[in-house]
Design a protein around this motif. Structure first.
Motif, mmCIF file in Angstrom:
data_model
loop_
_atom_site.group_PDB
_atom_site.id
_atom_site.type_symbol
_atom_site.label_atom_id
_atom_site.label_comp_id
_atom_site.label_asym_id
_atom_site.label_seq_id
_atom_site.Cartn_x
_atom_site.Cartn_y
_atom_site.Cartn_z
ATOM 1 N N PHE A 263 68.566 16.649 43.151
ATOM 2 C CA PHE A 263 68.521 15.307 44.019
ATOM 3 C C PHE A 263 69.885 15.364 44.563
ATOM 4 C CE2 PHE A 263 70.159 10.846 43.897
ATOM 5 C CZ PHE A 263 68.942 10.312 44.334
ATOM 6 N N LEU A 264 69.963 15.046 45.806
ATOM 7 C CA LEU A 264 70.886 14.859 46.788
ATOM 8 C C LEU A 264 71.285 13.827 47.121
ATOM 9 C CD1 LEU A 264 69.757 17.844 49.170
ATOM 10 C CD2 LEU A 264 70.924 17.901 47.106
ATOM 11 N N THR A 265 72.528 13.063 47.095
ATOM 12 C CA THR A 265 72.955 11.841 47.514
ATOM 13 C C THR A 265 73.492 12.200 48.833
ATOM 14 O OG1 THR A 265 75.382 12.473 46.568
ATOM 15 C CG2 THR A 265 73.612 11.312 45.015
ATOM 16 N N GLY A 266 73.806 11.056 49.567
ATOM 17 C CA GLY A 266 74.252 11.150 50.965
ATOM 18 C C GLY A 266 74.617 9.800 51.517
ATOM 19 N N LEU A 267 74.977 9.636 52.675
ATOM 20 C CA LEU A 267 75.504 8.490 53.704
ATOM 21 C C LEU A 267 74.090 7.775 54.169
ATOM 22 C CD1 LEU A 267 77.853 7.301 54.579
ATOM 23 C CD2 LEU A 267 77.632 8.794 56.875
ATOM 24 N N HIS A 268 73.931 6.702 53.500
ATOM 25 C CA HIS A 268 72.596 5.963 53.767
ATOM 26 C C HIS A 268 71.385 6.717 53.530
ATOM 27 C CE1 HIS A 268 75.565 3.997 56.970
ATOM 28 N NE2 HIS A 268 75.738 3.635 55.821
ATOM 29 N N ALA A 269 71.300 7.571 52.405
ATOM 30 C CA ALA A 269 70.179 8.313 52.088
ATOM 31 C C ALA A 269 70.229 9.087 50.914
ATOM 32 C CB ALA A 269 69.791 9.203 53.279
ATOM 33 N N GLN A 270 69.162 9.079 50.200
ATOM 34 C CA GLN A 270 69.055 10.110 49.113
ATOM 35 C C GLN A 270 67.730 10.816 48.902
ATOM 36 O OE1 GLN A 270 69.752 6.785 46.241
ATOM 37 N NE2 GLN A 270 67.632 6.607 45.854
ATOM 38 N N TYR A 271 67.785 12.215 48.296
ATOM 39 C CA TYR A 271 66.690 13.089 48.302
ATOM 40 C C TYR A 271 66.517 13.743 47.204
ATOM 41 C CZ TYR A 271 68.607 12.578 53.232
ATOM 42 O OH TYR A 271 69.308 12.178 54.467
ATOM 43 N N LEU A 272 65.037 13.812 46.593
ATOM 44 C CA LEU A 272 64.641 14.516 45.604
ATOM 45 C C LEU A 272 63.783 15.745 46.108
ATOM 46 C CD1 LEU A 272 64.357 15.241 42.835
ATOM 47 C CD2 LEU A 272 62.302 13.823 42.707
ATOM 48 N N PHE A 273 64.471 16.892 45.564
ATOM 49 C CA PHE A 273 63.824 18.125 46.223
ATOM 50 C C PHE A 273 63.362 18.769 44.986
ATOM 51 C CE2 PHE A 273 66.141 17.541 50.121
ATOM 52 C CZ PHE A 273 65.560 17.817 51.222
ATOM 53 N N ARG A 274 61.776 19.057 44.913
ATOM 54 C CA ARG A 274 61.171 19.800 43.889
ATOM 55 C C ARG A 274 61.220 21.239 44.129
ATOM 56 N NH1 ARG A 274 56.144 21.653 42.428
ATOM 57 N NH2 ARG A 274 55.340 20.760 44.380
ATOM 58 N N ASN A 275 61.593 21.945 42.818
ATOM 59 C CA ASN A 275 61.467 23.593 43.123
ATOM 60 C C ASN A 275 60.211 24.015 42.954
ATOM 61 O OD1 ASN A 275 61.822 26.193 42.613
ATOM 62 N ND2 ASN A 275 63.958 25.955 41.438
ATOM 63 N N ARG A 276 59.743 24.726 43.794
ATOM 64 C CA ARG A 276 58.172 24.890 43.666
ATOM 65 C C ARG A 276 57.960 26.125 42.892
ATOM 66 N NH1 ARG A 276 57.628 24.616 50.102
ATOM 67 N NH2 ARG A 276 56.478 22.975 50.317
ATOM 68 N N GLY A 277 59.147 26.911 42.564
ATOM 69 C CA GLY A 277 58.883 27.955 41.643
ATOM 70 C C GLY A 277 58.780 29.534 42.501
ATOM 71 N N ASP A 278 58.554 29.399 43.710
ATOM 72 C CA ASP A 278 58.678 30.692 44.375
ATOM 73 C C ASP A 278 59.627 30.811 45.431
ATOM 74 O OD1 ASP A 278 58.359 28.629 46.335
ATOM 75 O OD2 ASP A 278 56.388 29.124 47.009
ATOM 76 N N GLY A 279 60.767 30.205 45.006
ATOM 77 C CA GLY A 279 61.990 30.463 45.572
ATOM 78 C C GLY A 279 62.220 29.246 46.767
ATOM 79 N N SER A 280 61.374 28.314 46.910
ATOM 80 C CA SER A 280 61.409 27.262 47.864
ATOM 81 C C SER A 280 61.394 25.911 47.154
ATOM 82 C CB SER A 280 60.182 27.317 48.982
ATOM 83 O OG SER A 280 59.211 27.054 48.486
ATOM 84 N N PHE A 281 61.571 24.956 48.146
ATOM 85 C CA PHE A 281 61.835 23.318 47.636
ATOM 86 C C PHE A 281 61.160 22.638 48.438
ATOM 87 C CE2 PHE A 281 65.544 25.715 45.820
ATOM 88 C CZ PHE A 281 65.746 25.156 44.801
ATOM 89 N N VAL A 282 60.451 21.691 47.899
ATOM 90 C CA VAL A 282 59.887 20.461 48.917
ATOM 91 C C VAL A 282 60.397 19.007 48.550
ATOM 92 C CG1 VAL A 282 58.078 20.521 47.276
ATOM 93 C CG2 VAL A 282 57.415 19.712 49.560
ATOM 94 N N ASP A 283 60.596 18.370 49.976
ATOM 95 C CA ASP A 283 60.957 17.072 49.724
ATOM 96 C C ASP A 283 60.077 16.128 49.191
ATOM 97 O OD1 ASP A 283 62.180 14.475 49.960
ATOM 98 O OD2 ASP A 283 63.017 14.836 52.059
ATOM 99 N N VAL A 284 60.240 15.556 48.052
ATOM 100 C CA VAL A 284 59.084 14.806 47.286
ATOM 101 C C VAL A 284 59.786 13.271 47.099
ATOM 102 C CG1 VAL A 284 57.830 16.658 46.224
ATOM 103 C CG2 VAL A 284 59.931 15.301 45.088
ATOM 104 N N THR A 285 60.790 13.028 47.969
ATOM 105 C CA THR A 285 61.664 11.724 47.744
ATOM 106 C C THR A 285 60.512 10.342 47.990
ATOM 107 O OG1 THR A 285 63.462 12.826 48.735
ATOM 108 C CG2 THR A 285 63.472 10.331 48.545
ATOM 109 N N THR A 286 59.767 10.200 48.844
ATOM 110 C CA THR A 286 58.792 9.481 49.084
ATOM 111 C C THR A 286 57.886 9.294 48.040
ATOM 112 O OG1 THR A 286 59.174 9.584 51.440
ATOM 113 C CG2 THR A 286 57.362 8.273 50.745
ATOM 114 N N GLU A 287 57.194 10.488 47.616
ATOM 115 C CA GLU A 287 56.134 10.115 46.970
ATOM 116 C C GLU A 287 56.673 9.826 45.196
ATOM 117 O OE1 GLU A 287 55.646 14.434 47.939
ATOM 118 O OE2 GLU A 287 56.563 12.502 48.910
ATOM 119 N N ALA A 288 57.945 10.440 45.071
ATOM 120 C CA ALA A 288 58.594 9.913 43.798
ATOM 121 C C ALA A 288 59.041 8.642 43.692
ATOM 122 C CB ALA A 288 59.626 11.005 43.448
ATOM 123 N N GLY A 289 58.999 7.871 44.787
ATOM 124 C CA GLY A 289 59.513 6.613 44.736
ATOM 125 C C GLY A 289 60.944 6.478 44.534
ATOM 126 N N LEU A 290 61.866 7.379 45.239
ATOM 127 C CA LEU A 290 63.271 7.436 45.232
ATOM 128 C C LEU A 290 63.923 7.292 46.621
ATOM 129 C CD1 LEU A 290 63.621 10.386 42.817
ATOM 130 C CD2 LEU A 290 64.169 7.770 42.075
#
Length: 663
Positions: A263-290
């Motif tokens: 989970f990343l914090t930021g200036l006027h924003a925040q983001y949740l990145f799910r670890n896919r398990g294959d060495g990559s990440f996907v942004d799931v902020t919107t679907e997670a409701g965050l």
């Protein structure tokens, strides 16, 4: 003189006040904008008159704008050198602006010295480390009848009687990492430029070797892969597609798939990145409701506040900020970053994990949103040992928050009642990083906070009676931290002697301060000597910010990662002589107690540390010379307890929470 005439009735006129008198009326009414305006008008009308300068400066000082107050006080003292009050205020303001030598010279030139002036000289001499002379002037101030002098003298004596141990000999080997934190400073003095950037240590690919994530400010963030040979490389194919202006990071496996997410914090924003398990990440902020709205977030913490086995999320928010309305602060000759007091506070946020990849905002229903602050660091602990995790928020220039978990999804803010809202002097300081750890091995989690120069780093000892006592002076931390500005921190055992030490990333807000001094500072290590701390510095002054930790070479010694503004982040290899150790790979919130022939220790698994940082690594204990843990009690968040005996040293024990028994 300017006259204004108002017709109040037939043949009745009223003569209005001049700007100086109107300014004084506005001052007494605490209408600061009007007071500033009228006094500036008076200065234009009578530029060689001292009183308008003095009152303008007092208006700034009343708002704690001491840098602005300095120049008009200087003019007032120059124009009326026999005005003891104006020149005293100038000396006091110079002291508050850390210009100690000039402050002392101004005190010495006062035409007369009463109790407050003598006290001011004593405090200034102490700041200049002229302790014997300071003692003399404290006594003179008391003899002059200054009541505050007696109070300050007792504090002075306590500070001088505090432990002053020799600095420990430390062995840390610095290596620059292949990523540079950028703050995007252009000279416009935008407040966010001072606050980048956090760091995280976690094993993103489950290869057993901790990796590093750097929240890289105005540049793209960097994920660094541990090459297992002492080097790190930028991970390919695992880029996090987050915009710039990322502040901090919190690492944890929120969806329980075995891979650590970010989970990343930021200036006027925040983001949740799910670890896919294959060495990559996907942004799931919107679907997670965050998505969180257009708010400035700084730190975050994963915790299971309701003990349902799912990780919830607490997000720390700072202030309302808009570059279009950024005020000008400082003097015409020296622009500085604005004081946080000029910005409006924000409420923090709490999100409940629903278990289906989504979260519900429970900030209002939990009572969290009812309290607005200027949050920077966050720490998680159970200060009352009731089995419910509490939340501490380090607020910048505002009283700190301690949210006591009442159960049932409700929290009560109790920082004032428990003694951690203010420092020992009853003042809200620039709290930044925070640690909620048992530092004296008594089974109760204590609080350690970092702050700015001349504020010290408060250390609050948990009394075990749902309250804390300030031990900053008695522990020796006061003396060693007074001249530093601390950001992120960690409470970990760096020499494996069985006592948690402190690591602090130091650096002032700006590289060049208003008094001409450098804001570059060396980071510090505070070695725990059981009754006090002995401090030493890590070589290399910089604007240090984030600090996280992990055992990157798996030698049983915890290493440090520290970010530096506009310089490569630095890894500090721990090469100190070390005792034995043991670590526990357990879920977040788990409390572990171990017993060895040397005594008992307690530690809790949390991944958030310091300021905007995260260390998702096994729970580490130093054992000293003990080769076996005679007894270990593991208390999981659900309340289930397991006891193990005769565990060998120098190993990681992996202990997932067992499923509850069938009913």
């Amino acid at each position: 003189m300017i006259f204004r005439i108002a017709i109040l009735g037939p043949f009745l006129f009223q003569l209005s006040l001049n700007p100086f008198d109107e300014g004084r009326q506005a001052f007494r009414a605490r209408n600061w904008p009007a007071a500033e305006r009228f006094f500036n008008q008076a200065i234009k009308t009578t530029p060689h008159s001292a009183p308008p300068y003095k009152w303008l400066a007092m208006t700034y000082a009343a708002q704690e704008k001491y840098l602005l107050a300095e120049e008009p006080f200087r003019n007032a003292c120059r124009l009326a050198p026999k005005d003891t009050q104006a020149c005293y205020y100038l000396a006091r303001t110079l002291f508050l602006n850390n210009k100690f030598s000039e402050s002392l010279q101004t005190y010495q030139r006062l035409p007369s010295k009463d109790g407050p002036a003598l006290l001011g000289m004593a405090l200034t001499l102490e700041a200049l480390a002229r302790v014997k002379e300071a003692d003399v002037f404290f006594r003179k101030a008391m003899a002059a009848g200054d009541k505050q002098a007696s109070i300050d003298y007792q504090k002075f004596l306590r500070r001088q009687s505090a432990p002053n141990p020799r600095p420990p000999e430390l062995r840390f080997e610095p290596v620059d990492l292949p990523a540079t934190v950028r703050n995007g400073a252009t000279g416009a003095m935008h407040l966010p430029e001072t606050m980048f950037a956090g760091a995280a240590v976690f094993d993103y690919d489950n290869d057993g070797w901790p990796d590093i994530f750097l929240a890289n400010g105005t540049a793209p963030s960097a994920l660094l892969h541990n090459n297992r040979d002492g080097s790190f490389s930028v991970a390919t194919g695992a880029e996090l597609a987050a915009p710039r202006n990322v502040m901090g990071v919190a690492a944890a496996d929120f969806d329980r798939d075995g891979f650590i997410d970010l989970f990343l914090t930021g200036l006027h924003a925040q983001y949740l990145f799910r670890n896919r398990g294959d060495g990559s990440f996907v942004d799931v902020t919107t679907e997670a409701g965050l998505e969180g709205g257009d708010l400035w977030t700084v730190s975050a913490a994963w915790l299971d506040y309701d003990n349902d086995g799912l990780l919830d999320l607490f997000v720390v928010r700072y202030v309302q900020w808009d570059p279009k309305t950024e005020p000008y602060c400082g003097t015409p000759a020296f622009r500085q970053y604005c004081d946080p007091r000029l910005y409006r506070p924000l409420p923090n946020a709490l999100y409940h994990n629903l278990g289906n990849g989504r979260f519900r905002d429970v900030s209002e229903s939990s009572g969290i949103a009812a309290h607005k602050g200027k949050g920077m660091g966050v720490a998680i602990g159970d200060y009352g040992n009731d089995g419910l995790l509490d939340i501490f928020v380090a607020n910048d220039t505002e009283p700190n928050f301690l949210f006591r978990n009442l159960g049932g999804g409700r929290f009560e803010e109790c920082a004032l009642d428990t003694g951690v809202a203010f420092n020992e002097n009853g003042k809200a300081i620039s709290s930044m990083g925070a640690e909620f750890r048992d530092l004296d091995n008594d089974g109760f989690e204590d609080l350690f906070i970092t702050a700015l120069t001349n504020e010290t780093f408060p250390f609050f000892r948990n009394t075990g009676k749902s309250a804390f006592t300030d031990r900053t002076i008695a522990s020796g931390i006061y003396r060693e931290s007074l001249a530093n500005s601390g950001w992120s921190s960690a409470a970990i055992d760096l020499d494996n002697d069985g006592w948690k030490d402190l690591a602090v990333a130091n650096g002032h807000i700006n590289a060049r301060l208003s008094n001409g001094a450098s804001g570059l500072e060396q980071s510090q290590i505070y070695i725990n000597r059981r009754t006090h701390f002995a401090a030493a510095t890590l070589p290399g002054a910089a604007l240090h910010r984030g600090l996280a930790y992990g055992d990157f070479d798996r030698d049983g010694r915890l290493d440090l990662v520290i970010t530096r503004l506009n310089q490569p982040a630095r890894l500090w290899w721990n090469r100190n002589p070390s005792g034995n150790w043991i670590a526990f790979d357990v879920p977040i919130g788990t409390l572990v107690r171990i017993e060895t022939p040397q005594g008992s220790q307690w530690n809790r698994m949390v991944t958030t540390n310091g300021y905007a940082a995260s260390s998702a690594v096994p729970l580490h204990f130093g054992l000293g010379t003990a080769s076996t843990v005679t007894r270990a009690e593991i208390r999981w968040p659900s309340g289930m307890v397991r006891t193990l005996t005769n565990l060998p040293a120098n190993r990681v024990q992996k202990l997932p929470e067992p499923a509850p028994p069938a009913r």
